[in-house]
Design a protein around this motif. Sequence first.
Motif, PDB file in Angstrom:
ATOM      1  N   SER A  79       0.833  -1.200   0.000  1.00  0.00           N
ATOM      2  CA  SER A  79       0.000   0.000   0.000  1.00  0.00           C
ATOM      3  C   SER A  79       0.864   1.246   0.000  1.00  0.00           C
ATOM      4  O   SER A  79       2.008   1.234   0.480  1.00  0.00           O
ATOM      5  CB  SER A  79      -0.909   0.021   1.234  1.00  0.00           C
ATOM      6  N   ASP A  86      -6.130  -1.244   4.620  1.00  0.00           N
ATOM      7  CA  ASP A  86      -7.187  -1.619   3.682  1.00  0.00           C
ATOM      8  C   ASP A  86      -7.203  -0.743   2.432  1.00  0.00           C
ATOM      9  O   ASP A  86      -8.173  -0.729   1.687  1.00  0.00           O
ATOM     10  CB  ASP A  86      -8.559  -1.539   4.383  1.00  0.00           C
ATOM     11  N   SER A  87      -6.124  -0.013   2.211  1.00  0.00           N
ATOM     12  CA  SER A  87      -6.075   0.893   1.059  1.00  0.00           C
ATOM     13  C   SER A  87      -6.072   0.108  -0.246  1.00  0.00           C
ATOM     14  O   SER A  87      -5.506  -0.975  -0.335  1.00  0.00           O
ATOM     15  CB  SER A  87      -4.817   1.757   1.136  1.00  0.00           C
ATOM     16  N   ASP A  88      -6.734   0.664  -1.253  1.00  0.00           N
ATOM     17  CA  ASP A  88      -6.704   0.042  -2.569  1.00  0.00           C
ATOM     18  C   ASP A  88      -5.755   0.790  -3.495  1.00  0.00           C
ATOM     19  O   ASP A  88      -5.772   0.606  -4.701  1.00  0.00           O
ATOM     20  CB  ASP A  88      -8.109  -0.023  -3.174  1.00  0.00           C
ATOM     21  N   GLU A  89      -4.922   1.668  -2.912  1.00  0.00           N
ATOM     22  CA  GLU A  89      -3.906   2.368  -3.686  1.00  0.00           C
ATOM     23  C   GLU A  89      -2.547   1.749  -3.359  1.00  0.00           C
ATOM     24  O   GLU A  89      -2.143   1.669  -2.198  1.00  0.00           O
ATOM     25  CB  GLU A  89      -3.895   3.857  -3.359  1.00  0.00           C
ATOM     26  N   PHE A  90      -1.864   1.318  -4.396  1.00  0.00           N
ATOM     27  CA  PHE A  90      -0.614   0.592  -4.202  1.00  0.00           C
ATOM     28  C   PHE A  90       0.568   1.389  -4.754  1.00  0.00           C
ATOM     29  O   PHE A  90       0.405   2.300  -5.565  1.00  0.00           O
ATOM     30  CB  PHE A  90      -0.699  -0.774  -4.880  1.00  0.00           C
TER      31      PHE A  90
END
Length: 284
Positions: A79, A86-90
């Motif tokens: 992340s 729980d971030s969906d930015e990688f």
Amino acid sequence: MSFTKIFAGLFLAAIILPASAEEAFKVCADPLNPPYSTKNKDGFENKIAELFAKELGQKIEYTWFAQRLGFIRNTLTASVSDLAVDSDEFKCDIVMGVPAGYDLTLTTVPYYKSTYVLLVAKGRGWDDIKDASQLTQLPLQRQESLKIAMFDRGPGTAWLQKNGLLDQGISYQSMSGDSENNTAMQIEKDLKAKKIDMVILWGPMAAYVTAQSPKNSYVMIPMKSTPAIKFDFAMAMGVRNGDKTRKVVLDKLIVAKADKIKEIIASYNIPLLPITKEVVRDDD
């Protein structure tokens, strides 16, 4: 223009607009890994990334991390914020070179296929070697004079073991952790210093070694795969497991730009094999 190229072009046109909505083509790469990638962006993977980003109307962003154990965990699946569990930015979205079917990522269709080669320095008493099998048939005294690099893993070591030549091997690590030399760079230096005379090396790395010396300093002898030991491998691009949309975009770019990709890779004098139908793992 062939029907295949027209068909590929139509597919490409269909995917460019939605893909371009993203701000960047985010690549996970090693900053010191010639001929694949470098911070100077002069590796062939850098060039192919530039080609794809241009086609998609995106800018390239790199996340640099040494190619070693934990590479995927620290790049592709990491992340942006360590606190954002729980971030969906990688940190990045694409690894430009992984084996087709690699189990740590979802892989694209293969975009090139190469092979391990026996790389032999010329003028050191081994110029008569035209095939690796000859090494197994040498008189004992001559066999004992071999100085051949041997890695801690890989098909080259398996071949040496199978043919009773392990005692002639000079050990190297596949991932040294050296901040100043990758494997190909170290092999190139030690070949020049005559610490070794030959090595069974992956095609792209062998091409890098030969490029650092005057023409005809080395001979590259392709290794032959057998049911027991495989030397040729297809390479793909890796995305996160479940990232099927990005995989589709990359798959279609690979098809549409196949000729340009081949041209880029061939310019590095990498030995290439025809890409046959490969089994590529799909995401569940």
